[in-house]
Design an enzyme around this catalytic site. Structure first.
Site, PDB file in Angstrom:
ATOM      1  CB  CYS A  72      -0.918  -0.017   1.223  1.00 45.34           C
ATOM      2  SG  CYS A  72      -1.856   1.497   1.403  1.00 45.34           S
ATOM      3  CB  CYS A  75       1.004   1.727   4.717  1.00 42.57           C
ATOM      4  SG  CYS A  75      -0.471   0.722   5.057  1.00 42.57           S
ATOM      5  CG  HIS A 134      -3.846  -1.207   4.897  1.00 45.71           C
ATOM      6  ND1 HIS A 134      -3.472  -0.526   3.757  1.00 45.71           N
ATOM      7  CD2 HIS A 134      -4.490  -2.328   4.478  1.00 45.71           C
ATOM      8  CE1 HIS A 134      -3.872  -1.220   2.694  1.00 45.71           C
ATOM      9  NE2 HIS A 134      -4.492  -2.313   3.094  1.00 45.71           N
ATOM     10  CG  ASN A 174     -14.723   8.241  -4.844  1.00 45.14           C
ATOM     11  OD1 ASN A 174     -15.733   8.916  -4.700  1.00 45.14           O
ATOM     12  ND2 ASN A 174     -13.807   8.525  -5.751  1.00 45.14           N
ATOM     13  CG  HIS A 185      -4.411   3.341   3.795  1.00 39.73           C
ATOM     14  ND1 HIS A 185      -3.334   2.782   4.422  1.00 39.73           N
ATOM     15  CD2 HIS A 185      -4.737   4.441   4.510  1.00 39.73           C
ATOM     16  CE1 HIS A 185      -3.019   3.522   5.472  1.00 39.73           C
ATOM     17  NE2 HIS A 185      -3.854   4.536   5.545  1.00 39.73           N
ATOM     18  CG  HIS A 187      -7.525   7.040   0.086  1.00 44.09           C
ATOM     19  ND1 HIS A 187      -7.867   5.716  -0.067  1.00 44.09           N
ATOM     20  CD2 HIS A 187      -7.572   7.572  -1.161  1.00 44.09           C
ATOM     21  CE1 HIS A 187      -8.087   5.459  -1.346  1.00 44.09           C
ATOM     22  NE2 HIS A 187      -7.929   6.567  -2.032  1.00 44.09           N
ATOM     23  CD  GLN A 189      -9.285  10.918  -5.144  1.00 43.74           C
ATOM     24  OE1 GLN A 189      -8.655  11.512  -6.011  1.00 43.74           O
ATOM     25  NE2 GLN A 189     -10.096   9.931  -5.416  1.00 43.74           N
TER      26      GLN A 189
HETATM   27 ZN   LIG Z   1      -2.251   1.173   3.700  1.00 41.78          ZN
END
Ligand SMILES: [Zn+2]
Length: 360
Positions: A72, A75, A134, A174, A185, A187, A189
């Site tokens: 990833c 991470c 994660h 999303n 992971h 996250h 935007q």
């Molecule tokens: Zn990750």
């Protein structure tokens, strides 16, 4: 809260938001990175009066493996592996997207003929890592962690609004493979657009024409709170409800009770009250069918330079899942004509979601 601005090997900005004032953010990105691509070009569609970004360079981006944290890029880095975040740990990290749809790094553009105007896709795209964990998700974040994410959103909204040519800042998440997410992971935007987006233009046009007693958004909120049948959750400062004319099977709008233009204008109290309410709505989504709900969570903020007094900050959250193993696809009517057909009654969706919130 400590805010540290640093740079990645190709010059992109990386900003850490830390709860601890003594966090060490001196780690350096030593990866050999290619130079950054230039911005996309924007083409104007005279029939719909919309700008379309031609981000051809995005086709060449590496498709990143899903699943494990071992590969990833979001991470933290370790002794044996360098990721987008050089530190060995972080609270919240924001960095410029490596393959942005909008950028301040732009080349020259030529007339393409037709009736389309062409201009560079000036703006900025950033990635927000909500946690270094994660295997977590936004719905599992502590209230303190959500507050830190909100701090980051507010900071980025204020800063990106200051870029010359930026007209609107959009913070969003999303989630889920069904939405096309390749990175597990947690996250989100941020897009800083060089124009006011079509949906915002529509909503602000309606608000400008509205003849009711108050602001259109405020009156919608007041009417939903009075009706109550579609309210999913609420507290002193925020209400979450399914809109009466929802387009998606499971759709929830979250409004602060006070009209503010954007995230940067929220008070400490409002941020604190948002955190538990929002994560309870997200958990209600996941509880509906006992499977992870793919969703899009979208902050609607006022444009940077116009209609700020008309706009009303709110979050629009929706899922494309309509049953345990059925997804809502945008077919002919929706995709070709923008005419939505919803299979789930908003009152029924609200009832189901409210039961989940109440069970907590
Ligand atoms: Zn990750």
């Amino acid at each position: 809260m400590k805010r540290t601005v640093t740079h990645l090997a190709d010059g992109r900005e990386l900003i850490y938001f830390d709860r601890r004032d003594d966090a060490d953010r001196s780690a350096i990105d030593r990866r050999p990175l290619e130079p950054r691509p230039v911005a996309s070009e924007l083409r104007y569609d005279p029939l719909t009066e919309e700008w379309i970004a031609m981000a051809g360079h995005r086709q060449t981006r590496t498709f990143l493996p899903t699943g494990t944290s071992a590969e990833c890029p979001l991470c933290p880095s370790s002794d044996t592996r360098a990721t987008e975040i050089p530190a060995y740990d972080y609270d919240v990290a924001v960095f410029e997207n490596r393959f942005p749809s909008f950028s301040t790094n732009f080349g020259t553009y030529q007339d393409v003929g037709g009736l389309s105007e062409v201009r560079p896709g000036v703006g900025r795209c950033e990635v927000v890592c909500f946690t270094s964990d994660h295997s977590s998700s936004f719905s599992k974040l502590s209230d303190a962690q959500v507050r830190l994410v909100m701090e980051a959103w507010a900071d980025r909204t204020a800063e990106l609004s200051g870029i010359e040519g930026v007209e609107q800042v959009f913070c969003f998440e999303n989630r889920g493979e069904e939405i096309g997410i390749t990175l597990a992971h947690p996250h989100g935007q941020i897009y800083a657009y060089p124009y006011v987006t079509p949906r915002t233009k529509l909503q602000l046009g309606a608000a400008a024409r509205y003849q009711g007693p108050g602001n259109l958004f405020a009156d919608v909120l007041a009417a939903e709170r009075a009706a109550g049948t579609r309210v999913v959750a609420g507290n002193e400062l925020w209400t979450a409800f399914v809109p009466a004319a929802a387009r998606w099977p499971y759709e929830v709008h979250v409004y602060p009770h006070r009209q503010v233009p954007d995230l940067a204008a929220l008070t400490e109290e409002e941020r604190a009250a948002f955190a538990p309410l929002y994560t309870s709505v997200l958990r209600a989504f996941d509880g509906l069918f006992g499977v992870v709900m793919p969703y899009i969570s979208a902050w609607h903020q006022a444009p940077v330079r116009r209609d700020r007094e008309l706009a009303y900050l709110h979050l629009e959250l929706f899922s494309i899942r309509r049953a345990p193993n059925k997804l809502k696809y945008l077919a002919g009517s929706e995709s070709a004509m923008g005419a939505f057909v919803n299979d789930v009654l908003p009152e029924e969706a609200a009832h189901m979601l409210r039961s989940q919130v109440d069970q907590e």
